[in-house]
Write a protein that holds these residues in place. Structure first.
Motif, PDB file in Angstrom:
ATOM      1  N   ASP A 147      40.583  54.001 -64.054  1.00 29.06           N
ATOM      2  CA  ASP A 147      41.955  53.481 -64.138  1.00 29.06           C
ATOM      3  C   ASP A 147      42.002  52.364 -64.943  1.00 29.06           C
ATOM      4  O   ASP A 147      43.289  52.258 -65.868  1.00 29.06           O
ATOM      5  CB  ASP A 147      42.386  53.005 -62.707  1.00 29.06           C
ATOM      6  N   ALA A 148      41.104  51.589 -65.269  1.00 33.68           N
ATOM      7  CA  ALA A 148      40.985  50.566 -66.076  1.00 33.68           C
ATOM      8  C   ALA A 148      40.941  50.940 -67.608  1.00 33.68           C
ATOM      9  O   ALA A 148      41.718  50.444 -68.255  1.00 33.68           O
ATOM     10  CB  ALA A 148      39.908  49.649 -65.992  1.00 33.68           C
ATOM     11  N   LEU A 149      40.343  52.216 -67.914  1.00 23.84           N
ATOM     12  CA  LEU A 149      40.191  52.497 -69.308  1.00 23.84           C
ATOM     13  C   LEU A 149      41.441  53.379 -69.394  1.00 23.84           C
ATOM     14  O   LEU A 149      42.384  53.251 -70.487  1.00 23.84           O
ATOM     15  CB  LEU A 149      39.087  53.591 -69.191  1.00 23.84           C
ATOM     16  N   LYS A 150      42.043  54.119 -68.419  1.00 26.43           N
ATOM     17  CA  LYS A 150      43.587  54.532 -68.696  1.00 26.43           C
ATOM     18  C   LYS A 150      44.705  53.727 -69.271  1.00 26.43           C
ATOM     19  O   LYS A 150      45.479  53.796 -69.728  1.00 26.43           O
ATOM     20  CB  LYS A 150      44.040  55.420 -67.424  1.00 26.43           C
ATOM     21  N   MET A 151      44.449  52.214 -68.547  1.00 24.24           N
ATOM     22  CA  MET A 151      45.576  51.386 -68.671  1.00 24.24           C
ATOM     23  C   MET A 151      45.339  50.713 -70.013  1.00 24.24           C
ATOM     24  O   MET A 151      46.264  50.006 -70.777  1.00 24.24           O
ATOM     25  CB  MET A 151      45.297  50.199 -67.788  1.00 24.24           C
ATOM     26  N   ASN A 152      44.003  51.100 -70.886  1.00 23.84           N
ATOM     27  CA  ASN A 152      43.723  50.420 -72.253  1.00 23.84           C
ATOM     28  C   ASN A 152      44.601  51.360 -73.209  1.00 23.84           C
ATOM     29  O   ASN A 152      44.547  52.471 -73.031  1.00 23.84           O
ATOM     30  CB  ASN A 152      42.411  50.544 -72.564  1.00 23.84           C
ATOM     31  N   LYS A 153      45.551  50.742 -74.122  1.00 24.03           N
ATOM     32  CA  LYS A 153      46.125  51.447 -75.006  1.00 24.03           C
ATOM     33  C   LYS A 153      45.078  52.203 -76.048  1.00 24.03           C
ATOM     34  O   LYS A 153      45.623  53.216 -76.553  1.00 24.03           O
ATOM     35  CB  LYS A 153      47.067  50.488 -75.890  1.00 24.03           C
ATOM     36  N   ILE A 154      44.030  51.969 -76.044  1.00 22.32           N
ATOM     37  CA  ILE A 154      43.065  52.736 -76.989  1.00 22.32           C
ATOM     38  C   ILE A 154      43.031  54.139 -76.397  1.00 22.32           C
ATOM     39  O   ILE A 154      42.789  55.081 -77.270  1.00 22.32           O
ATOM     40  CB  ILE A 154      41.711  52.067 -77.126  1.00 22.32           C
ATOM     41  N   SER A 155      43.188  54.336 -75.120  1.00 25.70           N
ATOM     42  CA  SER A 155      43.049  55.703 -74.619  1.00 25.70           C
ATOM     43  C   SER A 155      44.102  56.652 -75.079  1.00 25.70           C
ATOM     44  O   SER A 155      43.902  57.818 -74.838  1.00 25.70           O
ATOM     45  CB  SER A 155      43.183  55.579 -72.984  1.00 25.70           C
TER      46      SER A 155
END
Length: 228
Positions: free
Chosen positions: A118-126
């Motif tokens: 979920d933290a990775l998904k929240m990152n705009k880089i994703s």
């Protein structure tokens, strides 16, 4: 220009050889010689026109090439859209690969891996094309398919307990027929399954799907003995 001159020289040589070869096959009249020269002249003109067309195509391609942005500049602009540098993207890529490996190896607890994803998904880089499908689709599907085995429960025996009753508790199996699972898991403490004692601490392992089905069938098919 050098290429055009080379092709023109080669063309002239071919025409000359063709005329000489034709003339050597048989004696030509003046009219035949002039006709052949005219034919070859037309062929030369046609080929020169093709050369000019090719040169024009080359010039157009070079013009297009000069207008194409450098690859590295395109990448930097793409990263800038999500407010990231190359170092940020490299770090994000490493984090994705590390978490992907943990999910594939089922390194739990599962809820922690879901929080990481979920933290990775929240990152705009994703949102970058390199990561979007993997982070938002593939890794989530792998997590959803991850069936986490329940932890082994510990149970402290109280007066009046028996293995059937312990197995029948809702927080355990909800099925007294599964009592043998508890018995087998605690053979080091239970010498006789009919004799257990207060303050003994038993392990209550989870049932496999096969075991659940087996003991549920036993429960459904059980018919108590008639009372006289």
């Amino acid at each position: 220009m050098k290429l055009a001159k080379y092709i023109l020289s080669l063309l002239s040589l071919v025409l000359l050889v063709s005329v000489i070869s034709f003339a050597q096959e048989r004696e030509m009249t003046v009219e035949e010689w002039e006709a052949e020269m005219a034919r070859l002249g037309e062929a030369k003109t046609s080929l020169l026109n093709e050369i000019d067309a090719l040169k024009s195509d080359i010039d157009n391609l070079n013009a297009q090439k000069s207008g194409i942005q450098d690859y590295d500049e395109c990448i930097d602009e793409l990263y800038a859209i999500v407010g990231a540098t190359r170092e940020d993207v490299d770090n994000f890529r490493n984090a994705v690969n590390e978490l992907d490996g943990m999910i594939k190896r089922k390194e739990g607890p599962k809820k922690d891996r879901q929080a990481d994803l979920d933290a990775l998904k929240m990152n705009k880089i994703s949102a970058l094309p390199e990561f979007f499908n993997k982070v938002h689709n593939q890794m989530q599907k792998a997590l959803d398919a991850w069936v986490e085995k329940p932890d082994v429960i510990s149970y402290k025996v109280v007066r009046g307990d028996h293995l059937w009753g312990i197995a029948k508790k809702k927080e355990h199996y909800g099925n007294g027929f599964a009592w043998s699972i508890i018995y087998k898991a605690n053979r080091d403490q239970i010498k006789n399954p009919d004799l257990i004692y207060p303050d003994q601490v038993f392990k209550v392992p989870p049932l496999s799907e096969e075991e659940k089905s087996k003991y549920e069938k036993l429960r459904q098919n059980y018919k108590p003995a008639p009372v006289n």
